[in-house]
Design a protein around this motif. Structure first.
Motif, PDB file in Angstrom:
ATOM      1  N   VAL A 208       0.843  -1.200   0.000  1.00  0.00           N
ATOM      2  CA  VAL A 208       0.000   0.000   0.000  1.00  0.00           C
ATOM      3  C   VAL A 208       0.874   1.245   0.000  1.00  0.00           C
ATOM      4  N   GLY A 209       0.337   2.327  -0.508  1.00  0.00           N
ATOM      5  CA  GLY A 209       1.057   3.591  -0.559  1.00  0.00           C
ATOM      6  C   GLY A 209       0.581   4.415  -1.737  1.00  0.00           C
ATOM      7  N   TRP A 210       1.357   5.440  -2.084  1.00  0.00           N
ATOM      8  CA  TRP A 210       0.993   6.273  -3.217  1.00  0.00           C
ATOM      9  C   TRP A 210       1.214   5.518  -4.513  1.00  0.00           C
ATOM     10  N   GLY A 211       0.280   5.682  -5.438  1.00  0.00           N
ATOM     11  CA  GLY A 211       0.447   5.064  -6.748  1.00  0.00           C
ATOM     12  C   GLY A 211      -0.247   3.720  -6.853  1.00  0.00           C
ATOM     13  N   ALA A 212       0.009   3.048  -7.972  1.00  0.00           N
ATOM     14  CA  ALA A 212      -0.657   1.762  -8.257  1.00  0.00           C
ATOM     15  C   ALA A 212       0.106   0.628  -7.600  1.00  0.00           C
ATOM     16  N   LYS A 213       0.026   0.527  -6.287  1.00  0.00           N
ATOM     17  CA  LYS A 213       0.695  -0.536  -5.549  1.00  0.00           C
ATOM     18  C   LYS A 213      -0.144  -1.803  -5.652  1.00  0.00           C
ATOM     19  N   ARG A 214       0.427  -2.827  -6.245  1.00  0.00           N
ATOM     20  CA  ARG A 214      -0.305  -4.070  -6.501  1.00  0.00           C
ATOM     21  C   ARG A 214       0.083  -5.143  -5.488  1.00  0.00           C
ATOM     22  N   ALA A 215      -0.916  -5.841  -4.999  1.00  0.00           N
ATOM     23  CA  ALA A 215      -0.681  -6.966  -4.094  1.00  0.00           C
ATOM     24  C   ALA A 215      -1.384  -8.194  -4.650  1.00  0.00           C
ATOM     25  N   LYS A 216      -0.670  -9.321  -4.638  1.00  0.00           N
ATOM     26  CA  LYS A 216      -1.246 -10.567  -5.113  1.00  0.00           C
ATOM     27  C   LYS A 216      -0.845 -11.678  -4.162  1.00  0.00           C
ATOM     28  N   GLY A 217      -1.852 -12.305  -3.542  1.00  0.00           N
ATOM     29  CA  GLY A 217      -1.577 -13.373  -2.598  1.00  0.00           C
ATOM     30  C   GLY A 217      -2.865 -14.042  -2.173  1.00  0.00           C
ATOM     31  N   VAL A 218      -2.744 -15.086  -1.378  1.00  0.00           N
ATOM     32  CA  VAL A 218      -3.950 -15.714  -0.828  1.00  0.00           C
ATOM     33  C   VAL A 218      -4.715 -14.657  -0.033  1.00  0.00           C
ATOM     34  N   LEU A 219      -3.998 -13.935   0.838  1.00  0.00           N
ATOM     35  CA  LEU A 219      -4.534 -12.722   1.452  1.00  0.00           C
ATOM     36  C   LEU A 219      -3.780 -11.555   0.837  1.00  0.00           C
ATOM     37  N   ALA A 220      -4.480 -10.710   0.097  1.00  0.00           N
ATOM     38  CA  ALA A 220      -3.843  -9.582  -0.586  1.00  0.00           C
ATOM     39  C   ALA A 220      -4.447  -8.277  -0.091  1.00  0.00           C
ATOM     40  N   ILE A 221      -3.573  -7.373   0.351  1.00  0.00           N
ATOM     41  CA  ILE A 221      -4.009  -6.044   0.782  1.00  0.00           C
ATOM     42  C   ILE A 221      -3.154  -5.034   0.034  1.00  0.00           C
ATOM     43  N   GLY A 222      -3.789  -4.227  -0.796  1.00  0.00           N
ATOM     44  CA  GLY A 222      -3.025  -3.273  -1.582  1.00  0.00           C
ATOM     45  C   GLY A 222      -3.934  -2.273  -2.254  1.00  0.00           C
ATOM     46  N   ASN A 223      -3.335  -1.263  -2.861  1.00  0.00           N
ATOM     47  CA  ASN A 223      -4.145  -0.330  -3.630  1.00  0.00           C
ATOM     48  C   ASN A 223      -4.908  -1.075  -4.721  1.00  0.00           C
ATOM     49  N   ILE A 224      -4.200  -2.016  -5.358  1.00  0.00           N
ATOM     50  CA  ILE A 224      -4.834  -2.928  -6.311  1.00  0.00           C
ATOM     51  C   ILE A 224      -4.543  -4.328  -5.792  1.00  0.00           C
ATOM     52  N   ALA A 225      -5.554  -5.033  -5.322  1.00  0.00           N
ATOM     53  CA  ALA A 225      -5.355  -6.307  -4.635  1.00  0.00           C
ATOM     54  C   ALA A 225      -6.050  -7.445  -5.379  1.00  0.00           C
ATOM     55  N   THR A 226      -5.314  -8.556  -5.549  1.00  0.00           N
ATOM     56  CA  THR A 226      -5.856  -9.751  -6.183  1.00  0.00           C
ATOM     57  C   THR A 226      -5.523 -10.952  -5.319  1.00  0.00           C
ATOM     58  N   GLY A 227      -6.536 -11.718  -4.914  1.00  0.00           N
ATOM     59  CA  GLY A 227      -6.268 -12.877  -4.077  1.00  0.00           C
ATOM     60  C   GLY A 227      -7.521 -13.631  -3.717  1.00  0.00           C
ATOM     61  N   ILE A 228      -7.352 -14.659  -2.904  1.00  0.00           N
ATOM     62  CA  ILE A 228      -8.518 -15.391  -2.394  1.00  0.00           C
ATOM     63  C   ILE A 228      -9.344 -14.433  -1.536  1.00  0.00           C
ATOM     64  N   LEU A 229      -8.679 -13.772  -0.602  1.00  0.00           N
ATOM     65  CA  LEU A 229      -9.281 -12.673   0.159  1.00  0.00           C
ATOM     66  C   LEU A 229      -8.503 -11.420  -0.201  1.00  0.00           C
TER      67      LEU A 229
END
Length: 262
Positions: A105-126
Motif C-alpha cells: 500500500v502507498g501512493w500510486g498503483a501498488k499491486r498486491a497478489k496473494g492468498v490474502l492480498a491487501i493493496g491499492n490494487i489487490a488480487t487474491g482469495i481474500l
C-alpha cells in the motif's frame, strides 16, 4: 567504502542471502549480484528500501565513506517498510502459486497478489484494497464471488452503495435477488422496487407487485395509514400468487419474498 562493498557487508551482517534480499526487493538474484559487483546500480526506489532494510541513512549508503545508522528506522528484519511513501510485506510461504500474504500500500498503483492480498490494487482469495479482485473482495471497487465495496460487482453476493450480483444489497441493488433503496432484478425488495417477477416495496413494479403504490399483473396493496412494513398484506396470499404465476418456483424464494408481510 563504495556502495557495492557496503551492500555486500550489510547483507552478510543481516544474515541474508542474495536470494532473500532479492525477494524483499522484488528483483532477481542476478540484480543483487550485479549491484554487489559494481556492474549496475539500483534505482532510487530500491535504494530507499535498502536504507529501511539495513537501518542506515541514504547519504551514507550511496556516498563513499562510513555507514551511519538511521535512528528513525524501526523496521524489523526480514520484512521491510519504506517510511512515508509505501509499505510492503510479502510472506515467504506460498500457496496456490502465490504468497500466503502480500501487503502493498502507498501512493500510486501498488499491486498486491496473494492468498490474502491487501493493496491499492489487490488480487487474491481474500483481497482488500481500493480496487480488489478475489473470491472475497473488499474495496472501493470490488470484483469477486463475494464483493463488499462502494461499487461491488460479485458473482454470488454483492454488498455496496452500488451492488450488482446474484444476491445484491445496496443503496442501488441490481441482481437476481436485490434489496435496496432502488432495487432492480427478478425478485426485488426496496423503496423503489422493479422486478421481472416479484417486486416488494413502497413503490413496486413487477409481474407480481406488492406495496403501497403498485404496477403489475397481480397487485397487493397496503393502504393502511402509518403502516411502514406492509404487514397488512397477507403473506400466504402472495406466496400462493407466486406459485400460480410461476409454477415450479422454489418455496424458499416465495418464503423469502414474503418475509416482511403479514
Amino acid at each position: 567504502m563504495k556502495f557495492d562493498a557496503k551492500l555486500q557487508k550489510l547483507r552478510k551482517e543481516k544474515g541474508l542471502s542474495q536470494e532473500a534480499l532479492a525477494e524483499m526487493l522484488d528483483v532477481s538474484r542476478q540484480a543483487i549480484s550485479k549491484w554487489e559487483s559494481g556492474q549496475s546500480y539500483p534505482e532510487m526506489e530500491k535504494l530507499l528500501v535498502l536504507t529501511d532494510i539495513f537501518g542506515v541513512t541514504l547519504d551514507s549508503l550511496v556516498k563513499d565513506g562510513e555507514l551511519k545508522d538511521d535512528s528513525d528506522n524501526t523496521v524489523s528484519a526480514p520484512f521491510w517498510m519504506t517510511r512515508g511513501s509505501f509499505f510492503e510485506y510479502k510472506s515467504k510461504k506460498m500457496m496456490f502459486g502465490m504468497p500466503l500474504v502480500h501487503v502493498n500500500v502507498g501512493w500510486g498503483a501498488k499491486r498486491a497478489k496473494g492468498v490474502l492480498a491487501i493493496g491499492n490494487i489487490a488480487t487474491g482469495i481474500l483481497s482488500i484494497g481500493l480496487l480488489s479482485r478475489g473470491i472475497l473482495a473488499i474495496g472501493l471497487l470490488s470484483l469477486g464471488v463475494v464483493g463488499i465495496g462502494c461499487l461491488s460487482l460479485a458473482l454470488l453476493l454483492s454488498i455496496g452503495s452500488i451492488a450488482v450480483g446474484t444476491f445484491a444489497i445496496g443503496a442501488i441493488a441490481i441482481g437476481v435477488f436485490a434489496l435496496g433503496a432502488l432495487s432492480i432484478g427478478m425478485f426485488t425488495t426496496g423503496a423503489l422496487s422493479i422486478a421481472s417477477h416479484v417486486a416488494v416495496g413502497d413503490n413496486a413494479i413487477g409481474h407480481i407487485a406488492v406495496g403501497r403504490v403498485t404496477n403489475g399483473v397481480r397487485e397487493f396493496i397496503d393502504t393502511t395509514p402509518g403502516n411502514v412494513n406492509l404487514s397488512a398484506i397477507c403473506g400466504y396470499e402472495v406466496r400462493e400468487a407466486i406459485h400460480e404465476e410461476f409454477p415450479g418456483m422454489w418455496r424458499w424464494i416465495s418464503n423469502m419474498m414474503t418475509t416482511f408481510l403479514g
